[in-house]
Design a protein around this motif. Structure first.
Motif, PDB file in Angstrom:
ATOM      1  N   TYR A   1      -2.649   0.656  -4.235  1.00 37.45           N
ATOM      2  CA  TYR A   1      -1.596   0.872  -5.236  1.00 37.45           C
ATOM      3  C   TYR A   1      -2.436   1.662  -6.550  1.00 37.45           C
ATOM      4  O   TYR A   1      -2.020   2.525  -7.114  1.00 37.45           O
ATOM      5  CB  TYR A   1      -0.751  -0.302  -6.022  1.00 37.45           C
ATOM      6  N   ASN A   2      -3.486   1.262  -6.750  1.00 34.71           N
ATOM      7  CA  ASN A   2      -4.454   1.730  -7.863  1.00 34.71           C
ATOM      8  C   ASN A   2      -4.867   3.157  -7.635  1.00 34.71           C
ATOM      9  O   ASN A   2      -4.805   3.994  -8.482  1.00 34.71           O
ATOM     10  CB  ASN A   2      -5.739   0.891  -8.172  1.00 34.71           C
ATOM     11  N   GLU A   3      -5.327   3.216  -6.027  1.00 35.20           N
ATOM     12  CA  GLU A   3      -5.448   4.763  -5.641  1.00 35.20           C
ATOM     13  C   GLU A   3      -4.258   5.753  -5.901  1.00 35.20           C
ATOM     14  O   GLU A   3      -4.376   6.996  -6.298  1.00 35.20           O
ATOM     15  CB  GLU A   3      -5.981   4.627  -4.296  1.00 35.20           C
ATOM     16  N   ALA A   4      -2.988   5.305  -5.692  1.00 37.35           N
ATOM     17  CA  ALA A   4      -1.777   6.051  -5.830  1.00 37.35           C
ATOM     18  C   ALA A   4      -1.545   6.405  -7.013  1.00 37.35           C
ATOM     19  O   ALA A   4      -1.399   7.653  -7.408  1.00 37.35           O
ATOM     20  CB  ALA A   4      -0.637   5.504  -4.986  1.00 37.35           C
ATOM     21  N   ILE A   5      -1.678   5.519  -8.068  1.00 31.24           N
ATOM     22  CA  ILE A   5      -1.664   5.886  -9.676  1.00 31.24           C
ATOM     23  C   ILE A   5      -2.459   6.564  -9.880  1.00 31.24           C
ATOM     24  O   ILE A   5      -2.096   7.728 -10.850  1.00 31.24           O
ATOM     25  CB  ILE A   5      -1.643   4.408 -10.297  1.00 31.24           C
ATOM     26  N   ALA A   6      -3.908   6.507  -9.771  1.00 29.20           N
ATOM     27  CA  ALA A   6      -4.991   7.300 -10.195  1.00 29.20           C
ATOM     28  C   ALA A   6      -4.731   8.842  -9.627  1.00 29.20           C
ATOM     29  O   ALA A   6      -5.052   9.767 -10.157  1.00 29.20           O
ATOM     30  CB  ALA A   6      -6.191   6.769  -9.505  1.00 29.20           C
ATOM     31  N   LEU A   7      -4.265   8.867  -8.410  1.00 29.39           N
ATOM     32  CA  LEU A   7      -4.124  10.238  -7.767  1.00 29.39           C
ATOM     33  C   LEU A   7      -2.965  11.056  -8.404  1.00 29.39           C
ATOM     34  O   LEU A   7      -3.065  12.265  -8.746  1.00 29.39           O
ATOM     35  CB  LEU A   7      -3.636  10.234  -6.322  1.00 29.39           C
ATOM     36  N   ALA A   8      -1.877  10.313  -8.682  1.00 23.60           N
ATOM     37  CA  ALA A   8      -0.721  10.925  -9.575  1.00 23.60           C
ATOM     38  C   ALA A   8      -1.387  11.511 -10.924  1.00 23.60           C
ATOM     39  O   ALA A   8      -1.023  12.553 -11.311  1.00 23.60           O
ATOM     40  CB  ALA A   8       0.466   9.963  -9.846  1.00 23.60           C
ATOM     41  N   ARG A   9      -2.179  10.651 -11.501  1.00 19.90           N
ATOM     42  CA  ARG A   9      -2.706  10.896 -12.870  1.00 19.90           C
ATOM     43  C   ARG A   9      -3.624  12.289 -12.606  1.00 19.90           C
ATOM     44  O   ARG A   9      -3.524  13.068 -13.727  1.00 19.90           O
ATOM     45  CB  ARG A   9      -3.512   9.850 -13.413  1.00 19.90           C
ATOM     46  N   GLN A  10      -4.337  12.185 -11.573  1.00 17.74           N
ATOM     47  CA  GLN A  10      -5.589  13.160 -11.403  1.00 17.74           C
ATOM     48  C   GLN A  10      -4.562  14.431 -11.156  1.00 17.74           C
ATOM     49  O   GLN A  10      -5.314  15.495 -11.957  1.00 17.74           O
ATOM     50  CB  GLN A  10      -6.322  13.147 -10.074  1.00 17.74           C
ATOM     51  N   TYR A  11      -3.566  14.575 -10.645  1.00 17.77           N
ATOM     52  CA  TYR A  11      -3.034  15.754 -10.431  1.00 17.77           C
ATOM     53  C   TYR A  11      -1.653  16.029 -11.249  1.00 17.77           C
ATOM     54  O   TYR A  11      -1.061  17.045 -11.178  1.00 17.77           O
ATOM     55  CB  TYR A  11      -2.608  16.026  -8.946  1.00 17.77           C
ATOM     56  N   GLY A  12      -1.542  15.290 -12.308  1.00 18.22           N
ATOM     57  CA  GLY A  12      -0.334  15.284 -13.304  1.00 18.22           C
ATOM     58  C   GLY A  12       0.841  15.258 -12.641  1.00 18.22           C
ATOM     59  O   GLY A  12       1.915  16.046 -12.852  1.00 18.22           O
TER      60      GLY A  12
ATOM     61  N   THR B   1       4.810  14.087  -5.316  1.00 17.97           N
ATOM     62  CA  THR B   1       4.190  14.954  -4.435  1.00 17.97           C
ATOM     63  C   THR B   1       3.122  15.907  -5.459  1.00 17.97           C
ATOM     64  O   THR B   1       3.134  15.704  -6.671  1.00 17.97           O
ATOM     65  CB  THR B   1       5.113  16.166  -4.002  1.00 17.97           C
ATOM     66  N   TYR B   2       1.899  16.430  -4.865  1.00 18.90           N
ATOM     67  CA  TYR B   2       1.045  17.171  -5.503  1.00 18.90           C
ATOM     68  C   TYR B   2       0.528  18.073  -4.569  1.00 18.90           C
ATOM     69  O   TYR B   2       0.605  18.067  -3.318  1.00 18.90           O
ATOM     70  CB  TYR B   2       0.004  16.061  -6.297  1.00 18.90           C
ATOM     71  N   THR B   3      -0.497  19.115  -5.515  1.00 23.35           N
ATOM     72  CA  THR B   3      -0.968  20.095  -4.622  1.00 23.35           C
ATOM     73  C   THR B   3      -2.365  20.106  -4.895  1.00 23.35           C
ATOM     74  O   THR B   3      -2.808  20.193  -6.099  1.00 23.35           O
ATOM     75  CB  THR B   3      -0.186  21.419  -5.051  1.00 23.35           C
ATOM     76  N   ALA B   4      -2.992  20.046  -3.834  1.00 21.51           N
ATOM     77  CA  ALA B   4      -4.680  20.221  -3.956  1.00 21.51           C
ATOM     78  C   ALA B   4      -5.123  21.288  -3.011  1.00 21.51           C
ATOM     79  O   ALA B   4      -4.967  21.227  -1.810  1.00 21.51           O
ATOM     80  CB  ALA B   4      -5.274  18.743  -3.670  1.00 21.51           C
ATOM     81  N   ASN B   5      -5.949  22.272  -3.493  1.00 24.59           N
ATOM     82  CA  ASN B   5      -6.588  23.366  -2.857  1.00 24.59           C
ATOM     83  C   ASN B   5      -5.670  24.090  -2.134  1.00 24.59           C
ATOM     84  O   ASN B   5      -5.704  24.668  -1.163  1.00 24.59           O
ATOM     85  CB  ASN B   5      -7.584  23.033  -2.006  1.00 24.59           C
ATOM     86  N   GLY B   6      -4.292  24.263  -2.811  1.00 25.71           N
ATOM     87  CA  GLY B   6      -3.344  25.024  -2.076  1.00 25.71           C
ATOM     88  C   GLY B   6      -2.491  24.240  -1.078  1.00 25.71           C
ATOM     89  O   GLY B   6      -1.687  24.923  -0.516  1.00 25.71           O
TER      90      GLY B   6
ATOM     91  N   TYR C   1       0.986  -1.384  -0.074  1.00 24.61           N
ATOM     92  CA  TYR C   1      -0.012   0.104   0.010  1.00 24.61           C
ATOM     93  C   TYR C   1       1.033   1.344  -0.172  1.00 24.61           C
ATOM     94  O   TYR C   1       2.058   1.228  -0.144  1.00 24.61           O
ATOM     95  CB  TYR C   1      -1.060  -0.184   1.211  1.00 24.61           C
ATOM     96  N   GLY C   2       0.224   2.359   0.073  1.00 19.31           N
ATOM     97  CA  GLY C   2       1.003   3.773   0.321  1.00 19.31           C
ATOM     98  C   GLY C   2       0.235   4.311   1.231  1.00 19.31           C
ATOM     99  O   GLY C   2      -0.871   4.236   1.629  1.00 19.31           O
ATOM    100  N   TYR C   3       0.888   5.546   1.475  1.00 18.64           N
ATOM    101  CA  TYR C   3       0.330   6.561   2.252  1.00 18.64           C
ATOM    102  C   TYR C   3       0.450   8.265   1.559  1.00 18.64           C
ATOM    103  O   TYR C   3       1.443   8.490   1.048  1.00 18.64           O
ATOM    104  CB  TYR C   3       1.266   6.979   3.729  1.00 18.64           C
ATOM    105  N   ASP C   4      -0.553   8.893   1.844  1.00 16.67           N
ATOM    106  CA  ASP C   4      -0.551  10.103   1.532  1.00 16.67           C
ATOM    107  C   ASP C   4      -0.525  11.181   2.603  1.00 16.67           C
ATOM    108  O   ASP C   4      -1.623  11.374   3.429  1.00 16.67           O
ATOM    109  CB  ASP C   4      -1.876  10.524   0.542  1.00 16.67           C
ATOM    110  N   TRP C   5       0.427  11.823   2.771  1.00 12.21           N
ATOM    111  CA  TRP C   5       0.489  12.773   4.028  1.00 12.21           C
ATOM    112  C   TRP C   5       0.473  14.443   3.344  1.00 12.21           C
ATOM    113  O   TRP C   5       0.556  14.644   2.182  1.00 12.21           O
ATOM    114  CB  TRP C   5       1.916  12.818   4.374  1.00 12.21           C
TER     115      TRP C   5
ATOM    116  N   THR D   1       4.551  13.662 -11.181  1.00 16.75           N
ATOM    117  CA  THR D   1       5.571  12.829 -11.715  1.00 16.75           C
ATOM    118  C   THR D   1       5.868  11.640 -10.658  1.00 16.75           C
ATOM    119  O   THR D   1       6.472  12.243  -9.577  1.00 16.75           O
ATOM    120  CB  THR D   1       6.810  13.608 -12.422  1.00 16.75           C
ATOM    121  N   ILE D   2       5.767  10.195 -10.914  1.00 12.38           N
ATOM    122  CA  ILE D   2       6.120   9.422  -9.885  1.00 12.38           C
ATOM    123  C   ILE D   2       7.662   9.169 -10.070  1.00 12.38           C
ATOM    124  O   ILE D   2       8.223   8.935 -11.276  1.00 12.38           O
ATOM    125  CB  ILE D   2       5.362   8.300 -10.318  1.00 12.38           C
TER     126      ILE D   2
END
Length: 315
Positions: free
Chosen positions: A233-244, A259-264, A217-221, A246-247
């Motif tokens: 794993y599938n959620e992590a890949i989908a999240l990276a795609r959603q926010y563009g 890393t990604y930025t959501a709502n600042g 699995y993974g963690y999102d902090w 780079t893994i």
């Protein structure tokens, strides 16, 4: 050195995805380790088993090592303290486990007690001795233990778990070599961390009795701090795609991150994939361990099954 027969064990929680994966891969798993039986304050068990999973397991002659856990009560440390330190309750719990295994026809049990107070180390040992004497060799007796880097009876999370003694009172120890980082961002289980855990473990436990606990699995902090949310794993890949995002694969940790930025708000993600799984599976072969215990079915990169087929002897 004689090569140890290696087992492919998977933890199981009753989710829709887990059941789907069980139907796909039951024939490739050596033992299913389902999170199904919670303890009560009387030393009895709460049956949380899933009939559909039982049906799949039986159709595939898949042995079950039923988890007995203390997540059935929000006061986990108080409940397990009472059960372990009160001889009559300890005996009740051993009786309950034996009755469950006999009536259900399971292959054995996996003890998964969390937040055991460190001073209760002798009581945990006494419980495991009672259980092992009662059940072995009719049933396999296994226990999940926290990752340790050294002998430290005072450690607040792992102090109650005496590797050397437990190795004499169980057929196998499943060493949960993950959650290296939780309260702060970082790898779920860097290769260096896992190696240090094993370097200590093999000084206390026979190698054939060690099952390496592996995460899939993974963690999102949130970068600013706080507890992470768990990602498959599938959620992590989908999240990276959603926010563009780079893994990148961190070569030192041998784990994927982005890393990604959501709502600042900046987020940091670390997660396990087939490549990181493969790196840790190499350690199982290098250290000649008894196999793996993967947390948990339904969260994994589907490609890990190819890795297992290539690197681990299965049923």
């Amino acid at each position: 050195m004689l090569q140890v027969q290696k087992e492919n064990n998977w933890y199981y929680v009753s989710t829709t995805q887990a059941l789907t994966d069980l139907r796909l891969h039951a024939h490739e798993i050596d033992n299913l380790v389902p999170f199904w039986f919670g303890v009560t304050e009387q030393g009895t068990l709460v049956d949380q088993s899933q009939p559909e999973a039982l049906q799949v397991a039986r159709a595939n002659n898949l042995p079950i090592l039923a988890i007995v856990h203390n997540y059935s009560d929000p006061q986990m440390s108080e409940l397990i303290h009472e059960l372990l330190t009160t001889p009559a309750l300890r005996e009740n719990l051993v009786n309950s486990i034996e009755n469950m295994l006999v009536s259900r026809g399971f292959a054995g049990v996996n003890i998964d007690f969390e937040f055991v107070p460190p001073p209760d180390r002798p009581a945990l040992n006494a419980f495991m001795e009672n259980l092992y004497r009662r059940l072995s060799p009719r049933f396999r007796v296994t226990i999940s233990v926290p990752a340790e880097l050294q002998e430290n009876p005072q450690h607040p999370f792992s102090g109650a778990f005496d590797y050397g003694t437990l190795a004499m009172l169980a057929d196998e120890l499943f060493i949960l070599a993950y959650d290296e980082h939780f309260s702060t961002p970082g790898p779920v289980a860097s290769i260096g961390f896992v190696r240090r855990v094993l370097d200590y473990a093999i000084t206390r436990i026979p190698r054939n009795k060690i099952k390496l606990g592996m995460a899939v699995y993974g963690y999102d902090w949130v970068a600013a701090g706080g507890m992470p949310r768990t990602l498959t794993y599938n959620e992590a890949i989908a999240l990276a795609r959603q926010y563009g995002a780079t893994i990148t694969y961190d070569e030192q940790a041998q784990e994927s991150t982005f890393t990604y930025t959501a709502n600042g708000v900046q987020h940091i993600v670390w997660f396990e994939d087939a490549r990181s799984f493969s790196a840790k599976l190499d350690l199982v072969n290098e250290y000649n361990l008894g196999g793996i215990a993967v947390w948990r079915l339904g969260q994994e990169d589907p490609r890990v099954w190819n890795v297992i087929r290539a690197k681990l002897k299965t049923r």
